[in-house]
Design a protein around this motif. Structure first.
Motif, mmCIF file in Angstrom:
data_model
loop_
_atom_site.group_PDB
_atom_site.id
_atom_site.type_symbol
_atom_site.label_atom_id
_atom_site.label_comp_id
_atom_site.label_asym_id
_atom_site.label_seq_id
_atom_site.Cartn_x
_atom_site.Cartn_y
_atom_site.Cartn_z
ATOM 1 N N ASP A 1 39.639 22.558 71.917
ATOM 2 C CA ASP A 1 38.878 22.096 73.081
ATOM 3 C C ASP A 1 37.672 21.245 72.705
ATOM 4 O O ASP A 1 37.022 20.658 73.579
ATOM 5 C CB ASP A 1 38.440 23.283 73.938
ATOM 6 C CG ASP A 1 37.607 24.288 73.157
ATOM 7 O OD1 ASP A 1 37.558 24.197 71.912
ATOM 8 O OD2 ASP A 1 37.012 25.180 73.779
ATOM 9 N N LEU A 2 37.361 21.147 71.420
ATOM 10 C CA LEU A 2 36.243 20.310 70.976
ATOM 11 C C LEU A 2 36.711 19.031 70.285
ATOM 12 O O LEU A 2 35.886 18.262 69.794
ATOM 13 C CB LEU A 2 35.336 21.097 70.028
ATOM 14 C CG LEU A 2 34.580 22.285 70.639
ATOM 15 C CD1 LEU A 2 33.680 22.928 69.595
ATOM 16 C CD2 LEU A 2 33.776 21.861 71.855
ATOM 17 N N MET A 3 38.022 18.820 70.243
ATOM 18 C CA MET A 3 38.546 17.605 69.626
ATOM 19 C C MET A 3 38.365 16.423 70.578
ATOM 20 O O MET A 3 38.817 16.472 71.726
ATOM 21 C CB MET A 3 40.035 17.778 69.284
ATOM 22 C CG MET A 3 40.297 18.826 68.233
ATOM 23 S SD MET A 3 42.078 19.058 67.929
ATOM 24 C CE MET A 3 42.033 20.336 66.655
ATOM 25 N N GLU A 4 37.710 15.375 70.103
ATOM 26 C CA GLU A 4 37.424 14.228 70.953
ATOM 27 C C GLU A 4 38.646 13.330 71.136
ATOM 28 O O GLU A 4 38.788 12.701 72.183
ATOM 29 C CB GLU A 4 36.266 13.415 70.357
ATOM 30 C CG GLU A 4 34.931 14.160 70.368
ATOM 31 C CD GLU A 4 33.798 13.280 69.910
ATOM 32 O OE1 GLU A 4 34.069 12.119 69.501
ATOM 33 O OE2 GLU A 4 32.643 13.730 69.948
ATOM 34 N N GLN A 5 39.507 13.274 70.143
ATOM 35 C CA GLN A 5 40.699 12.428 70.234
ATOM 36 C C GLN A 5 41.792 13.189 70.983
ATOM 37 O O GLN A 5 42.267 14.222 70.516
ATOM 38 C CB GLN A 5 41.185 12.029 68.835
ATOM 39 C CG GLN A 5 40.192 11.190 68.054
ATOM 40 C CD GLN A 5 39.960 9.830 68.700
ATOM 41 O OE1 GLN A 5 40.859 9.251 69.303
ATOM 42 N NE2 GLN A 5 38.740 9.316 68.577
ATOM 43 N N ASP A 6 42.194 12.669 72.132
ATOM 44 C CA ASP A 6 43.188 13.357 72.947
ATOM 45 C C ASP A 6 44.519 13.506 72.221
ATOM 46 O O ASP A 6 45.187 14.540 72.336
ATOM 47 C CB ASP A 6 43.403 12.602 74.263
ATOM 48 C CG ASP A 6 42.177 12.662 75.165
ATOM 49 O OD1 ASP A 6 41.362 13.595 74.984
ATOM 50 O OD2 ASP A 6 42.040 11.784 76.043
ATOM 51 N N TRP A 7 44.919 12.468 71.482
ATOM 52 C CA TRP A 7 46.218 12.542 70.796
ATOM 53 C C TRP A 7 46.218 13.640 69.745
ATOM 54 O O TRP A 7 47.221 14.356 69.572
ATOM 55 C CB TRP A 7 46.567 11.198 70.148
ATOM 56 C CG TRP A 7 45.727 10.839 68.948
ATOM 57 C CD1 TRP A 7 44.588 10.098 68.928
ATOM 58 C CD2 TRP A 7 45.971 11.232 67.590
ATOM 59 N NE1 TRP A 7 44.094 9.999 67.650
ATOM 60 C CE2 TRP A 7 44.932 10.670 66.802
ATOM 61 C CE3 TRP A 7 46.967 11.991 66.962
ATOM 62 C CZ2 TRP A 7 44.858 10.864 65.422
ATOM 63 C CZ3 TRP A 7 46.899 12.182 65.589
ATOM 64 C CH2 TRP A 7 45.849 11.619 64.835
ATOM 65 N N PHE A 8 45.077 13.808 69.069
ATOM 66 C CA PHE A 8 44.995 14.846 68.040
ATOM 67 C C PHE A 8 45.036 16.227 68.678
ATOM 68 O O PHE A 8 45.707 17.140 68.176
ATOM 69 C CB PHE A 8 43.711 14.671 67.228
ATOM 70 C CG PHE A 8 43.729 15.423 65.919
ATOM 71 C CD1 PHE A 8 44.081 14.786 64.745
ATOM 72 C CD2 PHE A 8 43.398 16.766 65.872
ATOM 73 C CE1 PHE A 8 44.102 15.479 63.534
ATOM 74 C CE2 PHE A 8 43.418 17.463 64.672
ATOM 75 C CZ PHE A 8 43.771 16.823 63.501
ATOM 76 N N ALA A 9 44.325 16.394 69.788
ATOM 77 C CA ALA A 9 44.339 17.678 70.489
ATOM 78 C C ALA A 9 45.741 18.000 70.996
ATOM 79 O O ALA A 9 46.170 19.161 70.971
ATOM 80 C CB ALA A 9 43.346 17.642 71.651
ATOM 81 N N THR A 10 46.471 16.968 71.455
ATOM 82 C CA THR A 10 47.839 17.182 71.930
ATOM 83 C C THR A 10 48.745 17.620 70.794
ATOM 84 O O THR A 10 49.529 18.568 70.936
ATOM 85 C CB THR A 10 48.383 15.886 72.565
ATOM 86 O OG1 THR A 10 47.553 15.521 73.667
ATOM 87 C CG2 THR A 10 49.808 16.097 73.049
ATOM 88 N N VAL A 11 48.647 16.931 69.652
ATOM 89 C CA VAL A 11 49.464 17.287 68.494
ATOM 90 C C VAL A 11 49.135 18.699 68.017
ATOM 91 O O VAL A 11 50.029 19.500 67.712
ATOM 92 C CB VAL A 11 49.258 16.265 67.360
ATOM 93 C CG1 VAL A 11 49.940 16.744 66.074
ATOM 94 C CG2 VAL A 11 49.806 14.907 67.760
ATOM 95 N N ALA A 12 47.837 19.008 67.966
ATOM 96 C CA ALA A 12 47.430 20.346 67.537
ATOM 97 C C ALA A 12 47.939 21.413 68.497
ATOM 98 O O ALA A 12 48.311 22.514 68.079
ATOM 99 C CB ALA A 12 45.907 20.421 67.430
ATOM 100 N N GLY A 13 47.988 21.077 69.793
ATOM 101 C CA GLY A 13 48.481 22.036 70.779
ATOM 102 C C GLY A 13 49.969 22.274 70.663
ATOM 103 O O GLY A 13 50.461 23.341 71.068
ATOM 104 N N LEU A 14 50.710 21.313 70.131
ATOM 105 C CA LEU A 14 52.153 21.455 69.945
ATOM 106 C C LEU A 14 52.503 22.027 68.574
ATOM 107 O O LEU A 14 53.666 22.366 68.326
ATOM 108 C CB LEU A 14 52.840 20.097 70.113
ATOM 109 C CG LEU A 14 52.733 19.452 71.498
ATOM 110 C CD1 LEU A 14 53.312 18.033 71.469
ATOM 111 C CD2 LEU A 14 53.445 20.293 72.545
ATOM 112 N N ASN A 15 51.529 22.103 67.714
ATOM 113 C CA ASN A 15 51.742 22.516 66.329
ATOM 114 C C ASN A 15 51.703 24.047 66.219
ATOM 115 O O ASN A 15 50.675 24.666 66.501
ATOM 116 C CB ASN A 15 50.647 21.898 65.460
ATOM 117 C CG ASN A 15 50.893 22.111 63.984
ATOM 118 O OD1 ASN A 15 51.753 22.889 63.578
ATOM 119 N ND2 ASN A 15 50.129 21.422 63.166
ATOM 120 N N PRO A 16 52.802 24.685 65.789
ATOM 121 C CA PRO A 16 52.800 26.148 65.657
ATOM 122 C C PRO A 16 51.741 26.670 64.690
ATOM 123 O O PRO A 16 51.243 27.793 64.850
ATOM 124 C CB PRO A 16 54.215 26.462 65.139
ATOM 125 C CG PRO A 16 55.036 25.278 65.509
ATOM 126 C CD PRO A 16 54.119 24.100 65.451
#
Length: 252
Positions: A187-202
């Motif tokens: 929730d503190l990641m500024e880059q949306d794409w990185f937050a999305t990838v991290a959210g999909l990453n097990p």
């Protein structure tokens, strides 16, 4: 027989410093570097921990699991190349015993490494919000993570029969660690794409499950996804490795 094979796997690993040193010292070196360089992140509004060291101490558990994957896969692939597996096929030993023995030896090293991580962490000031029971849970997580990743490594080693192929897979899995919430909450990641990838990453959910025991205590919302990933990953990896083992024994 399984215990003998597990002892062989553990001793073979311990006799090769190149297999032991990275598991124990490389993760702690990265923790020291990251906690020193990113300590200011703990002052960000909404950061979940008072100390960045408390936040990042979960990462070595995953790194240790990745090295367990490398060791298990490389050792089994070496057994295929050396003909050890072919000789075992002529004995009454079952493929499952060989597989369990190899994995058990590597997982034992994962447990030892986790004890080192926590000991160094405690000396440096880490506190476990979940208390003494949380420390036990962290060790259980270390064993489960080692089991899951080593089963995946065993499958790659048995399927390829090449230590070089296993080593080639290692960087691919290591990338998953950097594309996760290892260094910063999602929730503190500024880059949306990185937050999305991290959210999909097990791997993010594994780290967050371990981290919750240190930072917040017993948090079911963080623990259950991590447990589910470990169970599914171990079952899938174990089944794939067992099938690859049977295939290799038939070929020999």
């Amino acid at each position: 027989m399984t215990s003998d094979l597990a002892r062989r796997a553990l001793l073979r690993t311990l006799r090769q410093p190149a297999n032991v040193v990275p598991v124990i010292f490389f993760p702690m070196l990265l923790v020291a570097i990251n906690s020193a360089g990113l300590d200011a992140a703990s002052e960000l509004p909404g950061f979940p921990a008072d100390s960045y060291l408390d936040f990042i101490i979960a990462v070595p558990f995953i790194q240790g699991g990745l090295f367990a994957m490398l060791n298990a896969g490389t050792d089994l692939a070496t057994d295929i190349e050396s003909g050890f597996l072919r000789r075992l096929a002529l004995t009454p030993v079952r493929g499952t015993s060989l597989l369990l023995g190899q994995v058990a030896g590597v997982v034992a090293l994962s447990l030892v490494a986790a004890v080192v991580y926590l000991t160094v962490g405690f000396i440096a000031g880490v506190t476990v919000a979940a208390g003494p029971a949380g420390v036990v849970a962290l060790l259980v997580f270390a064993v489960a993570i080692g089991l899951m990743f080593s089963s995946i490594g065993a499958f790659v080693g048995l399927r390829s029969g090449s230590p070089q192929t296993v080593q080639g897979f290692f960087p691919l899995f290591f990338v998953l660690l950097f594309l996760s919430s290892a260094n910063l909450p999602r929730d503190l990641m500024e880059q949306d794409w990185f937050a999305t990838v991290a959210g999909l990453n097990p791997v993010s959910y594994l780290i967050e499950g371990i981290r919750s025991l240190v930072v917040t205590g017993w948090d079911p919302a963080a623990l259950w996804p991590a447990i589910a990933i470990l169970v599914v990953g171990t079952l899938v990896g174990g089944a794939a490795a067992a099938h690859a083992m049977r295939t290799n024994l038939v070929r020999t």
